[in-house]
Design an enzyme around this catalytic site. Structure first.
Site, mmCIF file in Angstrom:
data_model
loop_
_atom_site.group_PDB
_atom_site.id
_atom_site.type_symbol
_atom_site.label_atom_id
_atom_site.label_comp_id
_atom_site.label_asym_id
_atom_site.label_seq_id
_atom_site.Cartn_x
_atom_site.Cartn_y
_atom_site.Cartn_z
ATOM 1 N N GLY A 51 0.842 -1.197 0.000
ATOM 2 C CA GLY A 51 0.000 0.000 0.000
ATOM 3 C C GLY A 51 0.869 1.235 0.000
ATOM 4 O O GLY A 51 2.062 1.144 0.301
ATOM 5 N N CYS A 78 5.466 -5.860 1.636
ATOM 6 C CA CYS A 78 5.782 -4.433 1.560
ATOM 7 C C CYS A 78 5.094 -3.668 2.704
ATOM 8 O O CYS A 78 5.442 -3.884 3.848
ATOM 9 C CB CYS A 78 5.447 -3.882 0.180
ATOM 10 S SG CYS A 78 6.237 -2.293 -0.104
ATOM 11 N N TYR A 79 4.084 -2.836 2.421
ATOM 12 C CA TYR A 79 3.393 -2.158 3.531
ATOM 13 C C TYR A 79 2.849 -3.207 4.512
ATOM 14 O O TYR A 79 2.921 -3.031 5.728
ATOM 15 C CB TYR A 79 2.242 -1.293 2.986
ATOM 16 C CG TYR A 79 1.433 -0.598 4.059
ATOM 17 C CD1 TYR A 79 1.821 0.650 4.537
ATOM 18 C CD2 TYR A 79 0.293 -1.192 4.604
ATOM 19 C CE1 TYR A 79 1.079 1.292 5.522
ATOM 20 C CE2 TYR A 79 -0.451 -0.564 5.601
ATOM 21 C CZ TYR A 79 -0.058 0.670 6.049
ATOM 22 O OH TYR A 79 -0.783 1.292 7.038
ATOM 23 N N HIS A 164 8.160 -7.526 -3.464
ATOM 24 C CA HIS A 164 6.843 -7.923 -3.965
ATOM 25 C C HIS A 164 6.919 -9.314 -4.589
ATOM 26 O O HIS A 164 7.403 -9.478 -5.698
ATOM 27 C CB HIS A 164 6.322 -6.891 -4.963
ATOM 28 C CG HIS A 164 5.854 -5.649 -4.290
ATOM 29 N ND1 HIS A 164 4.572 -5.492 -3.828
ATOM 30 C CD2 HIS A 164 6.516 -4.524 -3.956
ATOM 31 C CE1 HIS A 164 4.454 -4.311 -3.252
ATOM 32 N NE2 HIS A 164 5.625 -3.708 -3.313
ATOM 33 N N GLU A 166 4.469 -10.995 -5.595
ATOM 34 C CA GLU A 166 3.400 -11.219 -6.570
ATOM 35 C C GLU A 166 3.717 -10.701 -7.969
ATOM 36 O O GLU A 166 3.001 -11.020 -8.909
ATOM 37 C CB GLU A 166 2.089 -10.585 -6.059
ATOM 38 C CG GLU A 166 2.048 -9.056 -6.055
ATOM 39 C CD GLU A 166 2.718 -8.422 -4.855
ATOM 40 O OE1 GLU A 166 3.573 -9.071 -4.225
ATOM 41 O OE2 GLU A 166 2.439 -7.248 -4.557
ATOM 42 N N GLY A 218 -13.788 -3.431 -29.763
ATOM 43 C CA GLY A 218 -13.079 -4.383 -30.615
ATOM 44 C C GLY A 218 -11.854 -4.933 -29.919
ATOM 45 O O GLY A 218 -11.193 -5.830 -30.410
ATOM 46 N N ASP A 221 -10.907 -6.924 -23.953
ATOM 47 C CA ASP A 221 -11.749 -6.861 -22.756
ATOM 48 C C ASP A 221 -13.223 -6.672 -23.102
ATOM 49 O O ASP A 221 -14.084 -7.413 -22.632
ATOM 50 C CB ASP A 221 -11.322 -5.708 -21.837
ATOM 51 C CG ASP A 221 -9.859 -5.780 -21.465
ATOM 52 O OD1 ASP A 221 -9.282 -6.870 -21.600
ATOM 53 O OD2 ASP A 221 -9.298 -4.754 -21.052
ATOM 54 N N LYS A 367 -5.654 -9.332 -17.321
ATOM 55 C CA LYS A 367 -5.662 -9.656 -18.741
ATOM 56 C C LYS A 367 -5.479 -11.153 -19.027
ATOM 57 O O LYS A 367 -6.156 -11.718 -19.880
ATOM 58 C CB LYS A 367 -4.545 -8.858 -19.402
ATOM 59 C CG LYS A 367 -4.686 -8.691 -20.861
ATOM 60 C CD LYS A 367 -5.903 -7.861 -21.151
ATOM 61 C CE LYS A 367 -5.784 -6.918 -22.250
ATOM 62 N NZ LYS A 367 -6.672 -5.779 -22.102
#
Ligand code: XMP
Length: 601
Positions: A51, A78-79, A164, A166, A218, A221, A367
């Site tokens: 954060g 992290c935070y 991090h 992740e 188009g 998503d 994504k």
């Protein structure tokens, strides 16, 4: 099912962690950082996200201390790591040097969460504070220069990582996370089909007997969202609208029309509103102002179409293909800072959301997952693997300027930068325009630095290190680009330019060359996204403008690395673009995200 709870402390990370947990096949659920402990009973483990705040600030988000007594493994990142340590008596202070980017961690104990790791691991950091004194019962299990990169209390099964885990740049991040999930005894039976089934049921419940009016672009998503809505509601209850804003790629309107027709989306309508967009953007140069106008116009157009069709607002919801990074960058979760306003998160949309008038079937996904849903729904590969293209289109890749803008004392700063660059036989020029970046979870709006000299003989790993260090050290800049053609800048002149059809046509030409290049060299998958950016700058007294090539590698857009293109291909591509009449220079962006965002605005 046994789930992992992810506590969200803002920034960009909680959903990325949840995504990573799902990627490993386990179940995750996100909670606000301040959720009371009693709501977390029954979860197999808890992860505190990163954060943007500092734990020692009295108003920063803290969690319920009773969470530490739930008796399940906890991982703080992290935070979250600083908070976990702080709540147990550690000292947290500003770090001696803010760290953004890759760093080597020495693994002191290759067991438990670090099972199977080597003695040194590449990890990714983005922080300004650090844990100085460990809380009782903890030991350091990973070290970076001057930092407790990872700490553990083995008896409690509590772990804190300053890095991090992740993000994909942490090379063995998924292995470490899997180790933590194993320690939690997580259930590994999650599948994307579960998501599709749940989402179809959720769409049917939310929409009830209403219908959905959906803006499609188009792109991946909105097409996947449209397909999912059609599957849930049937084609008669979903109305698709494609708006030509004037900022599409060359020939894109026709291509999208054909592609969506071929997919069998019968209820699709097309409207050319380009004049309206160009008119509204006259004289505008500020990126956020441009984004807001474009976002608002999408709504106005949609409203006009709804009025033309005499749609009763009580019978219709507005569908959007928003995915998670769009929400987070707009500051759309409780503790997140705003990086940029995505077109589907303008205030009017937020108002409609509060009234329950918006439906976003992909809003929790990244994504990679959207593509998986698209494949499961039977959409063709060419559609599912299209590069992401932002809603505001080329408008956010066509920078505008009304005057020259340098940072204070820029010649002095350039001198210091040149002293730093001397060993590499490089020099730098600060450009008199700005672009958007993200550092320590906050938006920046700073200058790019153009490198000149031995750029073609410098390898990309060295350039990566140089760019990272420059941005960490010089607060005036947030991006570093290579000067490719010509290879030297003698003079730079800002041109007063706004969004006009002639500029968009010039950018479309350059962008079309890039698209052809990607197809010709089969690079569409290897390169995740390839923005082509037009800068209102003329170089070496020539009239005309500059192009920046911005290919990136990424998995989910929250972080990205600049793409390391083969030198010969790079030179060929630059040459082709340099030959377009009206282009005076071509640059290559070597900035990762953070500190630069993928798009320049
Ligand atoms: P940045 O530039 O923030 O972009 O690193 C992250 C991803 O989001 C896309 N992007 C947008 N997508 N509407 C969208 O639908 C927008 O307003 C928008 N702005 C950025 C960007 O292309 C990249 O994939």
């Amino acid at each position: 099912m046994d789930k992992i709870a992810v506590l969200d402390f803002g920034g960009q990370y909680a959903h990325l962690i949840a995504n990573r947990v799902r990627r490993l096949g386990a179940y995750s659920e996100i909670f606000d950082g301040e959720t009371p402990a009693e709501k977390l009973h029954g979860y197999k483990g808890i992860i505190f996200s990163g954060g943007p705040q500092s734990v020692y600030e009295h108003d920063s988000v803290k969690c319920d201390p009773k969470i530490l007594e739930l008796g399940v493994p906890i991982l703080g990142i992290c935070y979250g790591h600083q908070l976990l340590a702080f709540m147990q008596g550690a000292k947290v202070e500003p770090a001696h040097m803010r760290e953004f980017g890759l760093t080597e961690m020495k693994v002191l104990k290759a067991e438990g969460v670090f099972k199977g790791l080597g003695p040194n691991e590449t990890v990714w950091m983005s922080h300004g504070d650090s844990v100085k004194q460990l809380p009782p019962g903890y030991e350091v299990i990973g070290e970076t220069p001057g930092e407790h990169a990872a700490i553990a209390n083995f008896s409690k099964n509590f772990y804190g990582f300053q890095f991090h885990v992740e993000v994909v740049h942490t090379v063995h991040g998924q292995k470490i996370l899997k180790n933590f999930l194993d320690l939690c005894g997580a259930d590994f039976s999650w599948k994307i089909d579960d998501y599709i089934a749940q989402e179809i049921a959720a769409i049917q419940k939310t929409v009830g007997d209403k219908k959905v009016f959906m803006m499609v672009s188009g792109g991946v998503d909105s097409t996947v969202a449209f397909a999912l809505l059609e599957k849930a509601l049937g084609p008669d209850r979903v109305y698709g609208l494609f708006v030509d804003t004037g900022f599409l790629r060359l020939n894109e309107r026709e291509q999208v029309k054909t592609a969506l027709k071929d997919l069998g989306f019968a209820n699709l309508h097309i409207r050319d509103e380009s004049k309206r967009y160009f008119d509204s953007l006259q004289g505008k140069y500020d990126p956020e102002a441009k984004r807001k106008i474009i976002g608002d116009l999408f709504l106005e157009v949609q409203q006009d179409v709804a009025d033309d069709l005499k749609l009763n607002p009580d019978e219709w919801l507005l569908g959007q293909g928003t995915i998670y990074p769009d929400t987070i960058e707009t500051g759309g979760t409780r503790h997140a800072a705003k990086i940029k306003t995505h077109h589907n998160r303008v205030p009017q949309i937020e108002e409609l959301m509060k009234k329950g008038r918006i439906i976003e079937p992909l809003a929790q996904l990244y994504k990679d997952e959207v593509r998986e849903v698209g494949e499961k729904l039977g959409l063709p590969q060419a559609m599912v693997w299209r590069h992401p293209f932002p809603g505001p289109g080329l408008a956010v890749r066509c920078l505008c300027a009304h005057e020259e803008k340098y940072p204070e004392h820029h010649t002095l700063v350039e001198k210091k930068i040149d002293a730093f660059l001397k060993p590499y036989k490089l020099t730098g020029k600060i450009l008199p325009i700005q672009s958007v970046g993200v550092q320590g979870d906050y938006r920046t709006y700073r200058h790019p630095l153009a490198l000149m000299g031995a750029v073609e003989t410098c390898d990309f790993d060295t350039l990566d290190k140089i760019a990272t260090r420059l941005v960490n050290q010089f607060k005036e800049i947030n991006r570093v680009i290579l000067t490719i053609a010509p290879n030297k800048i003698d003079t730079l002149k800002v041109q007063t330019k706004y969004l006009t059809p002639d500029r968009i046509q010039l950018l479309q030409k350059a962008d079309a060359k890039v698209s052809e290049f990607l197809v010709k060299h089969h690079l569409q998958r290897e390169i995740w996204q390839f923005p082509t950016v037009l800068l209102p700058l003329s170089v070496n007294r020539e009239s005309g403008e500059c192009v920046v090539l911005r290919p990136v590698s990424s998995e989910e857009a929250m972080t990205a690395s600049f793409y390391r293109m083969d030198q010969k291909l790079l030179q060929d591509l630059c040459k082709q673009i340099f030959e377009i009449p009206g282009i005076t220079a071509v640059f290559y962006d070597v900035t990762n995200k953070p500190p630069g965002t993928i798009e320049w605005e």
